[in-house]
Motif scaffolding. Structure first.
Motif, PDB file in Angstrom:
ATOM      1  N   ASP A 107       0.749  -1.282  -0.056  1.00 27.13           N
ATOM      2  CA  ASP A 107      -0.074   0.047  -0.063  1.00 27.13           C
ATOM      3  C   ASP A 107       0.730   1.360   0.078  1.00 27.13           C
ATOM      4  O   ASP A 107       0.490   2.464   0.181  1.00 27.13           O
ATOM      5  CB  ASP A 107      -0.906  -0.055   1.032  1.00 27.13           C
ATOM      6  N   SER A 108       2.300   1.092  -0.232  1.00 23.34           N
ATOM      7  CA  SER A 108       3.017   2.456  -0.240  1.00 23.34           C
ATOM      8  C   SER A 108       4.499   2.123  -0.583  1.00 23.34           C
ATOM      9  O   SER A 108       4.643   0.549  -0.846  1.00 23.34           O
ATOM     10  CB  SER A 108       3.264   2.994   1.206  1.00 23.34           C
ATOM     11  N   GLU A 109       5.248   2.836  -1.195  1.00 27.62           N
ATOM     12  CA  GLU A 109       6.543   2.655  -1.631  1.00 27.62           C
ATOM     13  C   GLU A 109       7.344   1.778  -0.627  1.00 27.62           C
ATOM     14  O   GLU A 109       8.079   0.786  -0.633  1.00 27.62           O
ATOM     15  CB  GLU A 109       7.327   3.907  -1.714  1.00 27.62           C
ATOM     16  N   ASP A 110       7.069   2.143   0.699  1.00 33.34           N
ATOM     17  CA  ASP A 110       7.882   1.737   1.820  1.00 33.34           C
ATOM     18  C   ASP A 110       7.205  -0.019   2.033  1.00 33.34           C
ATOM     19  O   ASP A 110       8.151  -0.735   2.357  1.00 33.34           O
ATOM     20  CB  ASP A 110       7.235   2.285   3.351  1.00 33.34           C
ATOM     21  N   ASN A 169      14.309 -11.466   1.668  1.00 31.50           N
ATOM     22  CA  ASN A 169      15.660 -11.651   1.602  1.00 31.50           C
ATOM     23  C   ASN A 169      16.047 -12.248   3.058  1.00 31.50           C
ATOM     24  O   ASN A 169      17.091 -12.839   3.275  1.00 31.50           O
ATOM     25  CB  ASN A 169      16.303 -10.133   2.049  1.00 31.50           C
ATOM     26  N   ARG A 170      15.055 -12.576   4.062  1.00 31.28           N
ATOM     27  CA  ARG A 170      15.120 -13.465   4.941  1.00 31.28           C
ATOM     28  C   ARG A 170      14.686 -14.617   4.887  1.00 31.28           C
ATOM     29  O   ARG A 170      14.542 -15.484   6.028  1.00 31.28           O
ATOM     30  CB  ARG A 170      14.324 -12.601   6.492  1.00 31.28           C
ATOM     31  N   GLY A 171      14.340 -15.028   3.700  1.00 31.44           N
ATOM     32  CA  GLY A 171      13.760 -16.271   3.316  1.00 31.44           C
ATOM     33  C   GLY A 171      12.380 -16.720   3.067  1.00 31.44           C
ATOM     34  O   GLY A 171      11.973 -17.533   2.515  1.00 31.44           O
ATOM     35  N   CYS A 172      11.562 -15.693   2.900  1.00 32.91           N
ATOM     36  CA  CYS A 172      10.188 -15.759   2.667  1.00 32.91           C
ATOM     37  C   CYS A 172       9.735 -15.601   1.130  1.00 32.91           C
ATOM     38  O   CYS A 172      10.468 -15.032   0.509  1.00 32.91           O
ATOM     39  CB  CYS A 172       9.262 -14.889   3.392  1.00 32.91           C
ATOM     40  N   ASN A 173       8.818 -16.306   0.676  1.00 41.75           N
ATOM     41  CA  ASN A 173       8.189 -16.365  -0.332  1.00 41.75           C
ATOM     42  C   ASN A 173       7.190 -15.094   0.023  1.00 41.75           C
ATOM     43  O   ASN A 173       6.726 -15.369   0.933  1.00 41.75           O
ATOM     44  CB  ASN A 173       7.390 -17.409  -0.988  1.00 41.75           C
ATOM     45  N   LEU A 174       6.640 -14.482  -1.039  1.00 40.76           N
ATOM     46  CA  LEU A 174       5.568 -13.523  -0.843  1.00 40.76           C
ATOM     47  C   LEU A 174       4.320 -13.736  -1.732  1.00 40.76           C
ATOM     48  O   LEU A 174       4.348 -14.148  -2.813  1.00 40.76           O
ATOM     49  CB  LEU A 174       5.889 -12.003  -1.109  1.00 40.76           C
ATOM     50  N   LEU A 175       2.924 -13.659  -0.943  1.00 39.48           N
ATOM     51  CA  LEU A 175       1.727 -13.622  -1.443  1.00 39.48           C
ATOM     52  C   LEU A 175       1.448 -11.923  -1.265  1.00 39.48           C
ATOM     53  O   LEU A 175       1.403 -11.519  -0.289  1.00 39.48           O
ATOM     54  CB  LEU A 175       0.867 -14.339  -0.928  1.00 39.48           C
ATOM     55  N   CYS A 176       1.150 -11.426  -2.544  1.00 41.51           N
ATOM     56  CA  CYS A 176       0.798  -9.919  -2.347  1.00 41.51           C
ATOM     57  C   CYS A 176      -0.601  -9.698  -2.551  1.00 41.51           C
ATOM     58  O   CYS A 176      -1.145 -10.021  -3.490  1.00 41.51           O
ATOM     59  CB  CYS A 176       1.691  -9.120  -3.355  1.00 41.51           C
ATOM     60  N   ILE A 177      -1.151  -8.642  -1.836  1.00 40.63           N
ATOM     61  CA  ILE A 177      -2.504  -7.722  -2.170  1.00 40.63           C
ATOM     62  C   ILE A 177      -2.008  -6.452  -2.113  1.00 40.63           C
ATOM     63  O   ILE A 177      -1.176  -5.948  -1.611  1.00 40.63           O
ATOM     64  CB  ILE A 177      -3.625  -8.374  -1.113  1.00 40.63           C
ATOM     65  N   GLY A 178      -3.079  -5.787  -2.502  1.00 41.30           N
ATOM     66  CA  GLY A 178      -2.951  -4.216  -2.350  1.00 41.30           C
ATOM     67  C   GLY A 178      -2.976  -3.744  -3.719  1.00 41.30           C
ATOM     68  O   GLY A 178      -3.606  -4.066  -4.674  1.00 41.30           O
ATOM     69  N   SER A 179      -1.887  -2.701  -3.962  1.00 33.49           N
ATOM     70  CA  SER A 179      -1.816  -2.024  -5.170  1.00 33.49           C
ATOM     71  C   SER A 179      -1.064  -3.037  -6.161  1.00 33.49           C
ATOM     72  O   SER A 179       0.141  -3.187  -5.922  1.00 33.49           O
ATOM     73  CB  SER A 179      -1.242  -0.692  -4.904  1.00 33.49           C
ATOM     74  N   ARG A 180      -1.847  -2.752  -7.491  1.00 33.79           N
ATOM     75  CA  ARG A 180      -0.914  -3.698  -8.712  1.00 33.79           C
ATOM     76  C   ARG A 180       0.322  -2.975  -9.088  1.00 33.79           C
ATOM     77  O   ARG A 180       1.036  -3.475  -9.371  1.00 33.79           O
ATOM     78  CB  ARG A 180      -2.081  -3.457  -9.750  1.00 33.79           C
ATOM     79  N   ASP A 239       3.902  -4.444  -9.608  1.00 34.72           N
ATOM     80  CA  ASP A 239       4.667  -4.367 -10.764  1.00 34.72           C
ATOM     81  C   ASP A 239       6.099  -3.918 -10.417  1.00 34.72           C
ATOM     82  O   ASP A 239       7.118  -4.306 -10.852  1.00 34.72           O
ATOM     83  CB  ASP A 239       4.026  -3.513 -11.731  1.00 34.72           C
ATOM     84  N   LYS A 240       6.187  -2.629  -9.446  1.00 32.21           N
ATOM     85  CA  LYS A 240       7.666  -2.438  -9.166  1.00 32.21           C
ATOM     86  C   LYS A 240       8.319  -3.272  -8.487  1.00 32.21           C
ATOM     87  O   LYS A 240       9.433  -3.719  -8.494  1.00 32.21           O
ATOM     88  CB  LYS A 240       7.402  -1.119  -8.377  1.00 32.21           C
ATOM     89  N   LEU A 241       7.629  -4.092  -7.529  1.00 28.67           N
ATOM     90  CA  LEU A 241       8.416  -5.327  -6.607  1.00 28.67           C
ATOM     91  C   LEU A 241       8.819  -6.274  -7.640  1.00 28.67           C
ATOM     92  O   LEU A 241       9.882  -6.957  -7.547  1.00 28.67           O
ATOM     93  CB  LEU A 241       7.447  -5.677  -5.454  1.00 28.67           C
ATOM     94  N   MET A 275       3.937  -5.619   6.644  1.00 30.16           N
ATOM     95  CA  MET A 275       3.335  -4.306   6.422  1.00 30.16           C
ATOM     96  C   MET A 275       4.553  -3.440   6.300  1.00 30.16           C
ATOM     97  O   MET A 275       5.650  -3.402   7.022  1.00 30.16           O
ATOM     98  CB  MET A 275       2.541  -3.835   7.313  1.00 30.16           C
ATOM     99  N   GLY A 276       4.489  -2.296   5.679  1.00 29.90           N
ATOM    100  CA  GLY A 276       5.486  -1.273   5.451  1.00 29.90           C
ATOM    101  C   GLY A 276       5.624  -0.103   6.430  1.00 29.90           C
ATOM    102  O   GLY A 276       6.243   0.911   6.374  1.00 29.90           O
ATOM    103  N   LYS A 277       4.736  -0.255   7.603  1.00 29.11           N
ATOM    104  CA  LYS A 277       4.644   0.931   8.449  1.00 29.11           C
ATOM    105  C   LYS A 277       5.974   1.362   9.289  1.00 29.11           C
ATOM    106  O   LYS A 277       6.623   0.258   9.484  1.00 29.11           O
ATOM    107  CB  LYS A 277       3.458   0.586   9.388  1.00 29.11           C
ATOM    108  N   LYS A 278       5.877   2.389   9.797  1.00 27.65           N
ATOM    109  CA  LYS A 278       7.177   2.952  10.522  1.00 27.65           C
ATOM    110  C   LYS A 278       6.709   2.852  11.997  1.00 27.65           C
ATOM    111  O   LYS A 278       5.533   3.023  12.301  1.00 27.65           O
ATOM    112  CB  LYS A 278       7.871   4.255   9.810  1.00 27.65           C
TER     113      LYS A 278
END
Lengths: 272, 272
Positions: free
Chosen positions: B176-179, B189-200, B204-206, B232-235
């Motif tokens: 849901d953000s660049e972050d 990079n810590r070893g997980c595969n990702l299933l993504c939801i949110g912004s297409r 695409d960027k990822l 999540m990308g929250k800080k």
């Protein structure tokens, strides 16, 4: 010509004057927590903090490790006179190949940065026969022009950057492993003060590493302790125990190590 | 003399043979996901993966970015004959000052690492008059002795290290953000595969950045989707919204950015 220390800090994301003012106030408070300094010795000028002291090398090395600072240089403060700058550069030249790097915030100085680099560089070559090497230099002579003065140095002690501890509130750090010390450091470097519980041994170690602000230790928590988040040193592989932590605390639980390599963090904080 | 690529990977913490075997298998699977390679072209030897190909420079550059690898070098594989090593080193010498750095896993090679450095270095000095400089070298000539062969190279493409994506299971990444892209990269990079939801758009960027394994995107989740954690990308400053996330998901929620500077992470993944 006075001796001083130039402190540098990032201000990315700190857009308002108010936030910046607060940031600088906490940074200086944290510095004074470790090094007794009077108000006259510490001055803020144009995104730099200056500390006036004769023992500037030892102080620069020590103070650079306060969170929020990106670097510190023991420096000479002098009248921005070109002949004086040349003589001082010659004094600062140590050995081998060298480069001059000027940063000019005072736009009324008669030479541009590149021109001053060239004038001072030529003078050193003439006097010492040393070779200029912009990439593989052995001596770096820095010149910063601001505050209607020239600041000159040949040494830069790198800091950890981040935010000054205490600028984002107090977190509770559960010290139960070497990793939890790292997690605590990461959160302090993002601007939190720490209240610690757990092992006194790990607390002593954290205190030894910490240069960044007051941290507290409690044997037991009571209802009056204030913290907005809990910090733990668990890693991604420990994810099965996370639901228990979730149930135990009302506030959010941070696991700063889930996304990083412990060895990278140790490197960042010079712990290897 | 064959052309190949040497791939290097950390094995810190991977103590058992079984874990290491699994790690290597997933790593090779991820590599093949991006680069079509036959089983004959990819060989595991003594903590190194070798890929045999004539187009070794382009491949080394590309493959080095697969998570889990620390570096890749386009290399020559040759009989470990001292005269041949000297001639090859001369061919690899490019310009300016240089150094030779040998790593010897094959203990029956007649010279020790330091001795070989000195023999090969002297030969290059004799032929080219170039200066040896161990610190500020312009050309680094690497020699690795293992597999009863000598591997020689003058280039090292750095990778991101970490663990191969998929070795630790699948996480759900909320884009849901660049972050949140950065947070996803950290967890991969810590070893997980990702299933993504949110912004297409962010997906695409990822996908464009990602070189590390298959990642999926869903418009909507259904009950059959499997993930052991949410990313999540929250800080740290967003901590007030964390309790809501906590209530929403049964599995642990990771906020990898709470303890780091976004700029550090961007630097790590070459995004600046």
């Amino acid at each position: 010509m006075k001796r001083c220390v130039i402190l540098r800090y990032d201000e990315i994301g700190l857009k308002t004057k108010f936030v910046r003012y607060n940031f600088e106030k906490i940074l200086i408070k944290n510095i004074k927590h470790f090094i007794p300094l009077t108000d006259e010795e510490v001055v803020i000028k144009r995104s730099r903090i200056l500390i006036y002291t004769d023992d500037n090398e030892a102080l620069a090395r020590k103070v650079s490790k306060v969170f929020g600072l990106t670097s510190a240089s023991p420096a000479f403060e002098l009248t921005p006179d070109i002949e004086l700058i040349k003589e001082t550069a010659l004094k600062l030249y140590k050995k081998g190949s060298f480069r001059i790097s000027t940063q000019r915030a005072d736009k009324d100085f008669p030479l541009k940065s590149q021109e001053l680099n060239s004038v001072v560089g030529s003078y050193i070559v003439e006097k010492t026969n040393a070779k200029v090497d912009l990439e593989h230099y052995d001596t770096n002579i820095g010149i910063e022009l601001f505050n209607n003065k020239a600041y000159m140095f040949n040494d830069i002690f790198r800091g950890f950057g981040g935010l000054p501890s205490g600028s984002q509130g107090q977190a509770l750090c559960i010290l139960d492993s070497e990793d939890s010390i790292l997690a605590g450091l990461m959160i302090m470097n993002r601007g939190c003060n720490l209240l610690c519980i757990g092992s006194r041994k790990y607390f002593d170690k954290l205190k030894e590493i910490n240069n960044s602000g007051p941290i507290g230790f409690k044997e037991e928590l009571n209802d009056r302790e204030k913290f907005f988040a809990v910090v733990m040193g668990k890693k991604l592989a420990d994810y099965k125990s996370f639901p228990n932590d979730k149930a135990k605390f009302k506030v959010p639980v941070f696991y700063p190590l889930v996304g990083v390599e412990t060895s990278d963090i140790k490197k960042k904080y010079n712990l290897v």
